[in-house]
Structures are given as C-alpha cells and as structure tokens.
Design an enzyme around this catalytic site. Structure first.
Site, PDB file in Angstrom:
ATOM      1  N   CYS A  56      67.740  47.644  24.461  1.00 39.85           N
ATOM      2  CA  CYS A  56      67.239  47.225  23.150  1.00 39.85           C
ATOM      3  C   CYS A  56      68.404  47.199  22.168  1.00 39.85           C
ATOM      4  O   CYS A  56      69.184  48.154  22.094  1.00 39.85           O
ATOM      5  CB  CYS A  56      66.162  48.206  22.683  1.00 39.85           C
ATOM      6  SG  CYS A  56      65.638  47.938  20.984  1.00 39.85           S
ATOM      7  N   CYS A  59      67.797  50.325  19.490  1.00 41.00           N
ATOM      8  CA  CYS A  59      67.849  51.740  19.842  1.00 41.00           C
ATOM      9  C   CYS A  59      68.597  52.012  21.140  1.00 41.00           C
ATOM     10  O   CYS A  59      68.672  53.150  21.581  1.00 41.00           O
ATOM     11  CB  CYS A  59      66.432  52.304  19.961  1.00 41.00           C
ATOM     12  SG  CYS A  59      65.508  51.575  21.330  1.00 41.00           S
ATOM     13  N   HIS A  80      60.585  47.855  18.849  1.00 38.74           N
ATOM     14  CA  HIS A  80      61.448  47.207  17.860  1.00 38.74           C
ATOM     15  C   HIS A  80      61.337  45.688  17.794  1.00 38.74           C
ATOM     16  O   HIS A  80      62.101  45.051  17.071  1.00 38.74           O
ATOM     17  CB  HIS A  80      62.917  47.595  18.120  1.00 38.74           C
ATOM     18  CG  HIS A  80      63.158  49.065  17.899  1.00 38.74           C
ATOM     19  ND1 HIS A  80      63.634  49.896  18.881  1.00 38.74           N
ATOM     20  CD2 HIS A  80      62.940  49.841  16.824  1.00 38.74           C
ATOM     21  CE1 HIS A  80      63.708  51.135  18.413  1.00 38.74           C
ATOM     22  NE2 HIS A  80      63.291  51.123  17.173  1.00 38.74           N
ATOM     23  N   CYS A 189      12.874  39.657  68.243  1.00 40.54           N
ATOM     24  CA  CYS A 189      12.970  39.727  66.788  1.00 40.54           C
ATOM     25  C   CYS A 189      14.328  39.230  66.315  1.00 40.54           C
ATOM     26  O   CYS A 189      14.462  38.739  65.187  1.00 40.54           O
ATOM     27  CB  CYS A 189      12.699  41.138  66.271  1.00 40.54           C
ATOM     28  SG  CYS A 189      13.834  42.386  66.899  1.00 40.54           S
ATOM     29  N   HIS A 484      15.516  46.954  65.333  1.00 40.29           N
ATOM     30  CA  HIS A 484      14.570  45.912  64.957  1.00 40.29           C
ATOM     31  C   HIS A 484      15.130  45.086  63.810  1.00 40.29           C
ATOM     32  O   HIS A 484      15.704  45.621  62.869  1.00 40.29           O
ATOM     33  CB  HIS A 484      13.245  46.568  64.544  1.00 40.29           C
ATOM     34  CG  HIS A 484      12.168  45.574  64.273  1.00 40.29           C
ATOM     35  ND1 HIS A 484      11.780  44.615  65.188  1.00 40.29           N
ATOM     36  CD2 HIS A 484      11.407  45.378  63.179  1.00 40.29           C
ATOM     37  CE1 HIS A 484      10.828  43.885  64.663  1.00 40.29           C
ATOM     38  NE2 HIS A 484      10.573  44.322  63.449  1.00 40.29           N
TER      39      HIS A 484
END
Lengths: 553, 111
Positions: A56, A59, A80, A189, A484
């Site tokens: 930065c 800083c 900043h 089934c 089933h």
C-alpha cells in the site's frame, strides 16, 4: 429481477464506473491485460513487473486486500483506497490485485463490467494451451432445444379432444384420468412402480395416447411376433380407458421378458434397471421401424425424445490447464447420496462429533456433489496432450442439455465386490417439488471455474427453460433382498400413492417424508399443460379399491 | 562551537521502526519472493474447500445478505463480518499442516 435466467443479466454499473467508462473507455483495461497472471485452476491475479511485493502506498502494508488504481496504477490497501480517491480526483475505480475483480472505491463495493471480464477471459484463453480448452468463445448457438420443446408441445396439443373422448362411461370416480391400480404378478412391484411414472410422463404419455403409435400397422404384430411398443400402447389405452379396476400388465411383462431375457424371473428386480431396460426396448423397436437417424446423431424414438439429455465431462490438467471435454448422452442421472462427510476433520467449532452426524442429505446436495470438481487419484493420471505426459488432473461433470423429462436415480444400493456383499443405504434424502437445474448446466459450471465473471460461454442457452416440476416419486422400503416399491404421483395438485393395485390420495407431507429412489421431473411448461388435459369426473357409487375422499373436485 | 558531550544523539526512533522489519515480516517476504507463499495459499484453498469451510462461509454470507437485503450489503461489509467467523472456524488439522510446511520452508531457506 427474478427473471428466468437472472444469472445472465449483468448488474448495472454504479455511477462512478459509468463515469470512468465514459472518460477512459477500455484503455485502462487493455493496459491491465498484460499484467494479469492466470493459473490452470481458473484464478487470475494482477502481477506487475516489479520484483518487490506489492505494498500500500500509504501504509506500506501488504497483508490486506490490495487494490490497483486503474488510472494511475498506485496500490492502496482496503483501509486507504478512499484516501487515494480523495487525493486524486476521479480515481474511483480499482482492481483487486489478488482476484482481478473491479472495485468502486466510493461505493466500497465490487462492481461488474462485461468489458472488463471479457478482457480477463481473453487473457485466460490466450494462456491456455492451444489445442483444446474447456472454454469456447463461440456465440451461444440457438440450439435445437427450441425445436425439441416445440415438438414436445406438438405431442401435447394434437388431438387432446381424442383423449377426452376415450373416457369410458363406466368410469365415475373423481380421480384424474389415467389413475389405475396395477396388480402384482409376483414380485413385480418394481415394474408397476416404474410404469406408473411412465404413464404420467407428459410427452411420453401423449405419444401413446394420441395415436402416434399406430399398432394396427405394426409389422411385428401382423407377423405374430411380440412388439414392446405395441404392448405399451395397449397398456396405456387400458389404463386411460376410465376403467378403475386394477389392471394386470401381464402381456407387457411377458414382452419385456423377451427383450431382457437376463432379467426374466419371478425374483424381485431393481426398478431402475427395469426403467433403463424398458427404454432400451423402446429404442430398439423404434429404430428399426423408423427412417435412419439424421446427421445430428440424435435418435428420434420416443424414449430418446423424452428422456435423453447430454452430459459434459471435463478433465483438466493441473499443470498446464489443458482441458479435455467429452459429451455423452444419458437417459437418467444416477446420484450418490451427499453425506456431508469430508476427507479431513470436521470444522473446529462444530459441536457435532463424526458419529453424531445430523447432516440431512438433499437432492441439491447430491447434484452439487455430482457437478463438483473431483481430483483424480494418482493412479488415474490423465495423459495431457499439451504436456505430453501423465499429470494430476481434475474431473468435473455438468449437464450440457436437459431432457424433457429428467429421471434422477438415487444410488441406494451399495455393492462391495471384494467382500461379496451388498447393502442398502436407508439414509433419508430431502427433495424439492420444484427444481431449477440452472446451476448444474455446463454453462453455469464452466462459468464458475473462472470466478465471478460476466461472460457468455459456449452454449449459454438464454431461451432454455431450466425449471422442472416433480410428477412421480418411486420409493423403496425394506432391504436389498426383500423390499417393496411404491410410487407417488403428483396430478392436478394432488398426490396419489400407487401401491400395486391400491391407489389412495395422500397429503404432500407423506411424500416429502418418503424414502425416494427415483425422482421424475418434467419441464414445467409440459407438466402444467399435461395437467390441464386430465379430466375429472363425478363420484362413483361403485366399490373399488380406492378409499373414498369426501369433497374432492 | 559549543556542544554538550553528555547530550545523547537524537534518537531516530520512528525511522528505526520503519526500517527494522519484524521476524514475521522477513519470513513473509521471503516466502512471497520465493513463490512458496503462493503454493501454500493454493494448498490452503484446496483444504478449505475439501472440509466444507468454503461452503459454510458461503452460507453465512447468504444468510447475512438475506437479513440485510441484497441492496444494502457491500463486499466490504461482508469481509468485515465474515472474517472473524472464518478465522475462528479453521480446523486445527489445516493449521497444523500449514505450520509444518512453513517450518520446513524455514529450514530449507536457512533462516
């Protein structure tokens, strides 16, 4: 805002971004492009040529999120950025260095610009190896999806009057048309449950009911041979005749046995296997009867037209990013249950112990699992065309094209070939009645690989519907050997339990709580259209296996 | 010129603090320059996805956005709210693994 494909509508730029664009156009973006570094995993970050680490300018910090000003290239940390904007008038737009994402300093928020994302994506494409990548910049082609949907509607609209006239005068129950019990012919089934679902798959049902299957001129039948399609047609006619006495699909069973000799027995079979086998039988019958398949390679038998979709599989080399893409058709998708277990330990602050797993499996969780990138093991190293050697790679599945009817199969039967045993997974899985398949499409999945980009990928089908409605649930209870199957049907806003010959209306809570095995979803439009066709009739004084419902209709 | 022999030189206290990087900073810088930090970040990302941490953070973000309303949340808000929760919920196994890797790096870089 909640448009169907809201993912594809770009968010409007903030005032500051709009101002910046007016003044600077694309010049800032273009200059930035050279500094973007991409990784095979899809990440892109901004690395300028300095050998030092970015800091930065206020800083000197380097540990927070850092933002690069698009105008003067000065770097500020998140604390900043505002200061920088105050010092230099008009320096409002910055780029997050780590992620290559636009940030508006004055709005304190991420902003989006398709032009910017295009430049980032172009850098990706430039960096990826030439001979094949998972991303094509071709304009989303208007696929045959529209055509398919239209033909599906044709199946629908044609001769709906004929449907109504098929009503048998004997039928006087208040149930919708096409609801009829099926007798169990000896552990059948598994067949009954799937047949109930097929009876109500909208385009499938309409094909057989609107006389598109003309069994009088079927060549097989005239020569006294078995024809599965004809038998299905007869079956449909019988069920939709209006007669409510339970029907015995013996002819159909026999016909199917002929086709799948290996499954012919009186033993309990797997419903999903039956489903695949029946569709296969229909396909085989259809292929011979029809003219050769057109160049698109798509089959036009009713089974494929209704149920088939296309899966996309991407295998990406972790070293260079080269992606190999293959497409495969599917008639259904088999999903593993998502258990919420992760390879490493549970999250630190969770009070749950591994044995105390209260994680609920959901259909969306299973679909997430299905489309999750999967690291291929070191024994499955992929031979990368670009690197010319075997490399560690990642595989990811997605859906390229959705079918009209989506069948999702939950893998509940676990087989252990080494130990020579199998077991059933009884784990409950929650499933929705309305399903939006958008996040699982190839366009969404591929898009997500590159972060949050506003960029149209290949095959972004803007006019495709991804919304589905459930119409059938096949459930299983019991063990692997003795269980089933029961099917729940969703017709005209009412759920019906189809337990072989017994059909009863049930509340939706019952369905939600059931242990699903196969889920059938139809494209929303088709589902609602189909429901309009079902006609209700006055109450019957006759005794039949249905429990009477007071005040229906 | 008159000067006091006993007067100590004016300490450049502020300047000293800027010039003298802490050990932590030195290690960090060394790791970034050698590319090790990037590798560790990749590893960390992988592990956090694997154990479901990322998904949990996503869920937290969604919940927060839902509470506040989509138009009332900025990325900065989310970062401020989610960061402490995120840091607190990293599994110990991941911390251990990374520490071991850093230690190995230090040994190899002879720091």
């Amino acid at each position: 805002m909640m448009s169907r494909n809201s993912m594809y509508t770009n968010p409007k730029p903030c005032k500051h971004l709009a101002d910046y664009k007016l003044r600077h156009g694309l010049s800032g973006y273009n200059l930035l492009q050279e500094q973007i570094r991409t990784t095979p995993s899809g990440k892109s970050s901004v690395k300028n040529h300095q050998t030092e680490i970015p800091r930065c300018c206020f800083c000197n910090g380097y540990q927070k999120r850092l933002y690069l000003c698009l105008i003067c290239s000065s770097i500020s940390c998140s604390s900043h950025t505002l200061l920088h904007s105050q010092c230099e008038n008009g320096h409002d737009i910055a780029v997050d260095i780590e992620r290559s994402e636009l940030y508006c300093v004055l709005c304190c928020d991420q902003v989006y610009d398709p032009d910017f994302d295009k430049i980032v994506m172009l850098k990706h494409l430039m960096d990826l190896p030439r001979s094949g990548n998972g991303v094509d910049v071709s304009a989303g082609r208007r696929s045959s999806k529209r055509r398919r949907l239209c033909s599906a509607l044709e199946l629908d609209l044609k001769k709906t009057k004929q449907l109504v006239s098929m009503r048998d005068l004997r039928a006087k129950s208040c149930y919708p048309l096409g609801l009829r019990g099926l007798n169990n012919l000896g552990s059948t089934c598994f067949m009954n449950s799937v047949l109930q679902a097929l009876l109500h798959a909208p385009p499938f049902r309409n094909y057989f009911l609107t006389g598109q299957r003309n069994h009088e001129v079927c060549r097989k039948r005239s020569s006294d041979r078995l024809c599965l399609l004809c038998d299905i047609y007869v079956f449909f006619s019988a069920v939709f005749s209006g007669d409510r006495t339970p029907y015995s699909p013996a002819q159909l069973l026999y016909s199917w046995w002929q086709h799948s000799a290996n499954l012919a027995s009186y033993e309990q079979q797997d419903a999903h296997e039956f489903f695949i086998s029946v569709l296969d039988g229909i396909h085989e019958n259809g292929v011979k009867a029809r003219s050769p398949i057109k160049d698109t390679g798509e089959c036009h038998c009713v089974a494929h037209r209704v149920f088939s979709g296309q899966l996309r599989s991407d295998v990406t080399c972790m070293s260079c990013g080269y992606t190999s893409t293959t497409y495969d058709p599917f008639m259904d998708i088999s999903l593993n249950l998502d258990t919420g277990n992760c390879p490493s330990t549970d999250l630190a602050n969770k009070s749950l112990k591994p044995s105390d797993n209260t994680y609920v499996s959901t259909l969306l969780g299973c679909l997430d699992l299905f489309t999750k990138p999967e690291k291929l093991g070191s024994d499955q190293k992929f031979f990368c065309e670009n690197c010319q050697e075997r490399q560690d790679s990642v595989k990811q599945m997605s859906i390229k094209r959705l079918p009209l009817v989506l069948c999702l199969h939950i893998k509940r039967f676990e087989h252990f070939p080494v130990r020579r045993m199998s077991r059933k997974i009884d784990r409950y899985m929650q499933f929705p009645f309305c399903l939006d398949m958008n996040p699982y499409l190839s366009s969404s999945v591929v898009r997500n690989r590159f972060g949050n980009r506003m960029f149209a990928f290949e095959g972004d089908e803007l006019d495709t519907s991804t919304e589905f409605e459930i119409f059938a649930v096949v459930t299983h209870s019991g063990t692997l050997d003795s269980g089933h199957y029961v099917t729940y049907l969703h017709l005209k806003d009412q759920w019906y339990k189809c337990d072989d010959a017994w059909i009863t209306a049930v509340e939706e809570e019952v369905v939600r709580a059931s242990q699903c095995y196969m889920l059938f979803y139809a494209q929303k439009m088709l589902y609602y259209k189909a429901n309009e066709d079902l006609v209700c009739q006055p109450v019957s004084p006759r005794a039949d296996p249905f429990l009477p419902i007071a005040g229906c209709c | 010129m008159r000067n006091s022999v006993n007067r100590p030189p004016t300490p450049d206290a502020v300047e000293d603090q800027e010039k003298e990087p802490t050990l932590q900073e030195i290690i960090n810088i060394k790791m970034i320059e050698s590319g090790e930090k990037e590798k560790l970040m990749e590893l960390l990302r992988e592990r956090l996805v694997e154990c479901g941490w990322k998904d949990e953070m996503k869920a937290l973000c969604r919940a927060y956005i839902k509470k506040k309303g989509t138009n009332n949340v900025t990325v900065d808000d989310l970062v401020h709210v989610i960061t402490p929760k995120g840091r607190a919920s990293i599994p110990d196994s991941i911390k251990t693994e990374l520490l071991l890797r850093i230690r190995a790096f230090l040994a190899s870089a002879a720091l």
